[in-house]
Design a protein around this motif. Structure first.
Motif, PDB file in Angstrom:
ATOM      1  N   TYR A   1       0.809  -1.215   0.000  1.00 30.60           N
ATOM      2  CA  TYR A   1       0.000   0.000   0.000  1.00 30.60           C
ATOM      3  C   TYR A   1       0.848   1.274   0.000  1.00 30.60           C
ATOM      4  O   TYR A   1       0.393   2.325  -0.403  1.00 30.60           O
ATOM      5  CB  TYR A   1      -0.939  -0.007   1.219  1.00 30.60           C
ATOM      6  CG  TYR A   1      -2.025  -1.055   1.117  1.00 30.60           C
ATOM      7  CD1 TYR A   1      -3.224  -0.779   0.480  1.00 30.60           C
ATOM      8  CD2 TYR A   1      -1.838  -2.331   1.640  1.00 30.60           C
ATOM      9  CE1 TYR A   1      -4.224  -1.749   0.374  1.00 30.60           C
ATOM     10  CE2 TYR A   1      -2.816  -3.305   1.534  1.00 30.60           C
ATOM     11  CZ  TYR A   1      -4.005  -3.005   0.908  1.00 30.60           C
ATOM     12  OH  TYR A   1      -4.983  -3.964   0.794  1.00 30.60           O
TER      13      TYR A   1
ATOM     14  N   LEU B   1       2.981   2.712  -6.083  1.00 31.16           N
ATOM     15  CA  LEU B   1       2.319   2.177  -7.271  1.00 31.16           C
ATOM     16  C   LEU B   1       0.820   2.094  -7.023  1.00 31.16           C
ATOM     17  O   LEU B   1       0.368   1.958  -5.887  1.00 31.16           O
ATOM     18  CB  LEU B   1       2.861   0.785  -7.595  1.00 31.16           C
ATOM     19  CG  LEU B   1       4.360   0.682  -7.916  1.00 31.16           C
ATOM     20  CD1 LEU B   1       4.763  -0.776  -8.025  1.00 31.16           C
ATOM     21  CD2 LEU B   1       4.691   1.438  -9.196  1.00 31.16           C
ATOM     22  N   SER B   2       0.050   2.151  -8.098  1.00 32.51           N
ATOM     23  CA  SER B   2      -1.400   2.033  -7.944  1.00 32.51           C
ATOM     24  C   SER B   2      -1.735   0.623  -7.484  1.00 32.51           C
ATOM     25  O   SER B   2      -1.079  -0.354  -7.874  1.00 32.51           O
ATOM     26  CB  SER B   2      -2.107   2.330  -9.262  1.00 32.51           C
ATOM     27  OG  SER B   2      -1.878   1.296 -10.199  1.00 32.51           O
ATOM     28  N   LEU B   3      -2.750   0.513  -6.645  1.00 32.31           N
ATOM     29  CA  LEU B   3      -3.152  -0.806  -6.145  1.00 32.31           C
ATOM     30  C   LEU B   3      -3.586  -1.707  -7.287  1.00 32.31           C
ATOM     31  O   LEU B   3      -3.308  -2.912  -7.301  1.00 32.31           O
ATOM     32  CB  LEU B   3      -4.280  -0.648  -5.125  1.00 32.31           C
ATOM     33  CG  LEU B   3      -3.934   0.071  -3.813  1.00 32.31           C
ATOM     34  CD1 LEU B   3      -5.156   0.120  -2.913  1.00 32.31           C
ATOM     35  CD2 LEU B   3      -2.783  -0.617  -3.106  1.00 32.31           C
ATOM     36  N   ARG B   4      -4.282  -1.134  -8.265  1.00 34.36           N
ATOM     37  CA  ARG B   4      -4.791  -1.932  -9.393  1.00 34.36           C
ATOM     38  C   ARG B   4      -3.659  -2.618 -10.141  1.00 34.36           C
ATOM     39  O   ARG B   4      -3.766  -3.777 -10.533  1.00 34.36           O
ATOM     40  CB  ARG B   4      -5.596  -1.038 -10.330  1.00 34.36           C
ATOM     41  CG  ARG B   4      -6.284  -1.801 -11.452  1.00 34.36           C
ATOM     42  CD  ARG B   4      -7.019  -0.876 -12.414  1.00 34.36           C
ATOM     43  NE  ARG B   4      -7.743  -1.632 -13.414  1.00 34.36           N
ATOM     44  CZ  ARG B   4      -9.004  -2.000 -13.318  1.00 34.36           C
ATOM     45  NH1 ARG B   4      -9.695  -1.657 -12.239  1.00 34.36           N
ATOM     46  NH2 ARG B   4      -9.594  -2.701 -14.263  1.00 34.36           N
ATOM     47  N   SER B   5      -2.567  -1.928 -10.336  1.00 30.66           N
ATOM     48  CA  SER B   5      -1.453  -2.500 -11.095  1.00 30.66           C
ATOM     49  C   SER B   5      -0.736  -3.599 -10.326  1.00 30.66           C
ATOM     50  O   SER B   5      -0.033  -4.421 -10.916  1.00 30.66           O
ATOM     51  CB  SER B   5      -0.457  -1.398 -11.462  1.00 30.66           C
ATOM     52  OG  SER B   5       0.158  -0.882 -10.289  1.00 30.66           O
ATOM     53  N   GLN B   6      -0.899  -3.627  -8.997  1.00 29.26           N
ATOM     54  CA  GLN B   6      -0.213  -4.628  -8.186  1.00 29.26           C
ATOM     55  C   GLN B   6      -1.010  -5.921  -8.020  1.00 29.26           C
ATOM     56  O   GLN B   6      -0.448  -6.952  -7.655  1.00 29.26           O
ATOM     57  CB  GLN B   6       0.091  -4.057  -6.795  1.00 29.26           C
ATOM     58  CG  GLN B   6       1.026  -2.862  -6.790  1.00 29.26           C
ATOM     59  CD  GLN B   6       1.282  -2.396  -5.372  1.00 29.26           C
ATOM     60  OE1 GLN B   6       1.895  -3.099  -4.572  1.00 29.26           O
ATOM     61  NE2 GLN B   6       0.807  -1.205  -5.046  1.00 29.26           N
TER      62      GLN B   6
ATOM     63  N   LYS C   1     -10.455  -2.866  -0.423  1.00 34.50           N
ATOM     64  CA  LYS C   1     -10.566  -1.558   0.226  1.00 34.50           C
ATOM     65  C   LYS C   1     -11.489  -1.645   1.442  1.00 34.50           C
ATOM     66  O   LYS C   1     -11.396  -0.875   2.364  1.00 34.50           O
ATOM     67  CB  LYS C   1     -11.112  -0.520  -0.761  1.00 34.50           C
ATOM     68  CG  LYS C   1     -10.093  -0.111  -1.814  1.00 34.50           C
ATOM     69  CD  LYS C   1     -10.688   0.942  -2.733  1.00 34.50           C
ATOM     70  CE  LYS C   1      -9.664   1.405  -3.775  1.00 34.50           C
ATOM     71  NZ  LYS C   1     -10.231   2.410  -4.696  1.00 34.50           N
TER      72      LYS C   1
END
Length: 704
Positions: free
Chosen positions: A507, A511-516, A704
């Motif tokens: 978190y 980096l964006s959460l979506r990309s991870q 989330k």
């Protein structure tokens, strides 16, 4: 007995099990001749004297610790004493099946005299043929029954009955077939005015197959459809003036079950009824209102996917209980493209131990082949299955080795040729033997020390099998839409917990959460097939919507079929296997994804698709014209096809297609990865890719 678990290594505790997101269970195919590794059981006798645990009632097995006068149960640890007979028996361990293998099949003694057992062992088959039908339907039924006669062992008894607005019993023991008819009362609460025993004695109705085969064939040639005048005259008119009625299936089945069960307990151990149906029962008791399938849902605002799945009457479920009590198993062969309400009829077959078959056309029906195939397989009846587990299967108790034991008690009718092989001597070719057996399988599992080991031990085919059973139950209770929601929610939770367990999402990384988020399970090969399997299941007619053109009877048929398939077969039915060949004698690649892109990039000229019920051989439009079409009978591709057909419980349809010349829609419809998951056909974006993006968004919202 084949047993496969969703995970071969046990979760160490409750937190590990719940945190993994995986389903936890096993699939069991109790009457499979071999286990999941292809090994046969150790055969023996003395099933009735096999020692049992005084605490948990588990059977003695090879995992138990054996002392001179006692043994410790491998499931609960209890120390049990041994009788002097057991001590002597186990002093020669190689002579006892239970000392040689954890998978045994043991003989049990039968009650009653040998004469009674011999009479009970005579297999009984009755064909009940719908005469409120067409000539084409009867020709197909005749072909199926002639195929059945070839599969029946000498000494079997066969009876022929017909039904429409009347029930007909055939005397086929003489050179000229004689039929006696009883009229069926038209009202929904009616029963036959006379018992079938009074119409024709049961042993006059049942003819020995080995001496009366020609007479049976002659009787089949006399079958003719009842005329519309006969049916409407008998049925009368409905309230709105439309002539109705003529198919008194419910009354006929009830009467035949009672007829065959009249001697239950001292004559026949089991009788099978083959019910050939050309449309919905619409006459007498058990008649079904097919008007519930139609445009009324548009006006009432009802969910057809939910409304058409439950039964509309308990008649056939109640009748199944009568059949079981009478020792009767009913197989239903529905040959019709009209709404027949299999949701109500299915209980008569599946709850009596029979099968449900659906054929939408007489032209390309595999009914004769399916009949022969079904009767050529051994079958068990009077079955009792019990599953026992060690205390380690209660989460939190994983100190010792987790153990399960499955005990399957069943009866079989052994044909004369098998008796000769068992006894080593020649026996009367018409005498069958009734055997009672106890099959026991004991398995132990390792324990996963961490989440990676748990994920690596996953069997995606077994996970799919359990998911299919779950969504079928959800669909029946809450409708197809709820079944789809359950399936997608399960995948979202699994991906979220996988990412959390492996700490893939940081978190504070910037980096964006979506990309991870890893929706492809890139760090766990065993889980990687699951998104594709879920996508394919959502595209399957089992879970597609009514408005997409999925017939409710076909959905019910798939529910029944998918519920009995072992995991590998179910995998093919949900996500077909696509193989390519460089030539009919040389395989190119063993597996492709179901997409047009896979076909193009492979460059192979020939593709073979195995969808379990359908086999498709597709020659690419760019294939070398010199390649033989269709493939020669002695080539590798044909040998592969023939082997698959022999292994199937039903006969798959075989289709050959030349790309650019023939209609390829049958083949192209299986290329599901470029189809939208909600059934809107081809889209501007790739279907499976779009599905993964949608799942990623849902995982993000869940985390989330």
């Amino acid at each position: 007995m084949a047993v496969r678990a969703t995970v071969s290594r046990f979760p160490v505790d409750t937190d590990a099990r719940e945190g993994s997101g995986l389903l936890w269970g096993v699939t069991v195919t109790p009457f499979a001749a071999v286990d999941e590794n292809g090994h046969s059981p150790a055969f023996g006798s003395g099933g009735d004297i096999l020692p049992r645990c005084e605490n948990c009632w588990a059977y003695f097995n090879t995992y138990c610790e054996l002392e001179q006068w006692a043994w410790s149960c491998s499931l609960c640890g209890t120390l049990n004493g041994l009788s002097s007979a057991a001590v002597e028996r186990y002093s020669l361990p190689k002579s006892c099946a239970e000392m040689c293998s954890s998978f045994v099949d043991l003989e049990l003694p039968l009650d009653g005299s040998s004469e009674e057992a011999a009479m009970q062992a005579r297999p009984v088959y009755v064909a009940a043929v719908d005469l409120s039908s067409s000539e084409e339907f009867l020709e197909l039924t005749k072909s199926a029954l002639l195929a059945a006669l070839e599969a029946l062992a000498p000494g079997s008894l066969f009876g022929l009955a017909t039904f429409s607005h009347k029930l007909g019993l055939y005397d086929i023991q003489g050179p000229i077939p004689v039929v006696k008819n009883v009229f069926i009362p038209p009202d929904a609460e009616g029963t036959l005015p006379i018992g079938l025993d009074d119409v024709m004695p049961l042993l006059q109705f049942l003819a020995p197959v080995d001496t009366c085969k020609d007479h049976i064939a002659s009787a089949l040639e006399t079958l003719r459809p009842t005329t519309s005048w006969e049916r409407t005259t008998a049925a009368g008119q409905s309230l709105d003036g439309v002539l109705i009625g003529g198919r008194g299936f419910g009354v006929a089945m009830e009467a035949l079950c009672n007829y065959l069960g009249s001697e239950y307990g001292n004559t026949f151990a089991l009788a099978r009824i083959f019910a050939f149906l050309s449309g919905p029962p619409d006459y007498g008791a058990g008649q079904l209102d097919t008007r519930r399938y139609g445009e009324q849902y548009a006006s009432k605002g009802e969910d057809a996917d939910r409304a058409l799945l439950p039964e509309q009457t308990p008649f056939y479920k109640d009748l199944a209980a009568v059949a079981v009590q009478a020792g009767v198993c009913v197989d239903i062969f529905a040959v019709t493209n009209e709404y027949t309400d299999l949701a109500s009829l299915k209980f008569l077959s599946i709850e009596s131990g029979g099968s449900l078959f659906l054929y939408t056309s007489t032209e390309d029906s595999t009914l004769p082949q399916d009949m022969y195939r079904m009767l050529s397989r051994p079958y068990a009846f009077g079955c009792v299955l019990r599953l026992r587990t060690s205390t380690e299967f209660k989460p939190g108790n994983s100190s010792d080795v987790p153990t399960i034991q499955i005990a399957f008690q069943y009866s079989v009718v052994v044909p004369p040729e098998e008796l000769s092989n068992l006894a080593g001597v020649s026996t009367n070719r018409t005498i069958h033997s009734l055997k009672r057996r106890l099959r026991i399988r004991t398995l132990q599992f390792g324990v996963a020390e961490n989440i990676n080991e748990l994920y690596d031990s996953c069997d995606p085919e077994v996970v799919l099998s359990l998911l299919v059973h779950k969504v079928i139950l959800a669909s029946l209770d809450e409708g197809v839409r709820e079944g789809r929601v359950l399936l997608q929610e399960w995948l979202v939770i699994l991906i979220a917990q996988y990412n959390d367990a492996l700490k893939l999402v940081q978190y504070n990384s910037g980096l964006s959460l979506r990309s991870q988020i890893d929706v492809a399970f890139s760090q766990c090969p065993q889980l990687q097939p699951l998104p594709r399997l879920i996508f394919a299941l959502l595209r399957n007619p089992l879970l597609r919507f009514h408005e997409e053109g999925v017939h409710p009877d076909y959905r019910i048929y798939l529910q029944c079929l998918f519920s009995v398939l072992e995991p590998s077969s179910l995998h093919r039915a949900v996500y077909p296997v696509l193989t390519s060949f460089a030539t009919p004698d040389k395989q190119a690649y063993p597996r492709h994804s179901l997409s047009r892109a896979a076909l193009i990039t492979s460059g192979s000229p020939i593709f073979f698709l195995d969808a379990f019920t359908i086999l498709v051989v597709f020659y690419s439009s760019t294939a070398d014209p010199s390649l033989p079409f269709p493939p020669p009978h002695d080539c590798l591709l044909r040998i592969t096809i023939n082997k698959l057909k022999q292994e199937r419980c039903i006969t798959p349809k075989l289709i050959f297609i030349r790309g650019g010349l023939d209609d390829a829609s049958v083949f192209e419809n299986f290329l599901i990865e470029e189809q939208d998951v909600d059934g809107s056909g081809l889209t501007s974006v790739m279907g499976f890719v779009s599905f993964l993006e949608d799942i990623t968004q849902k995982v993000l919202e869940f985390m989330k």
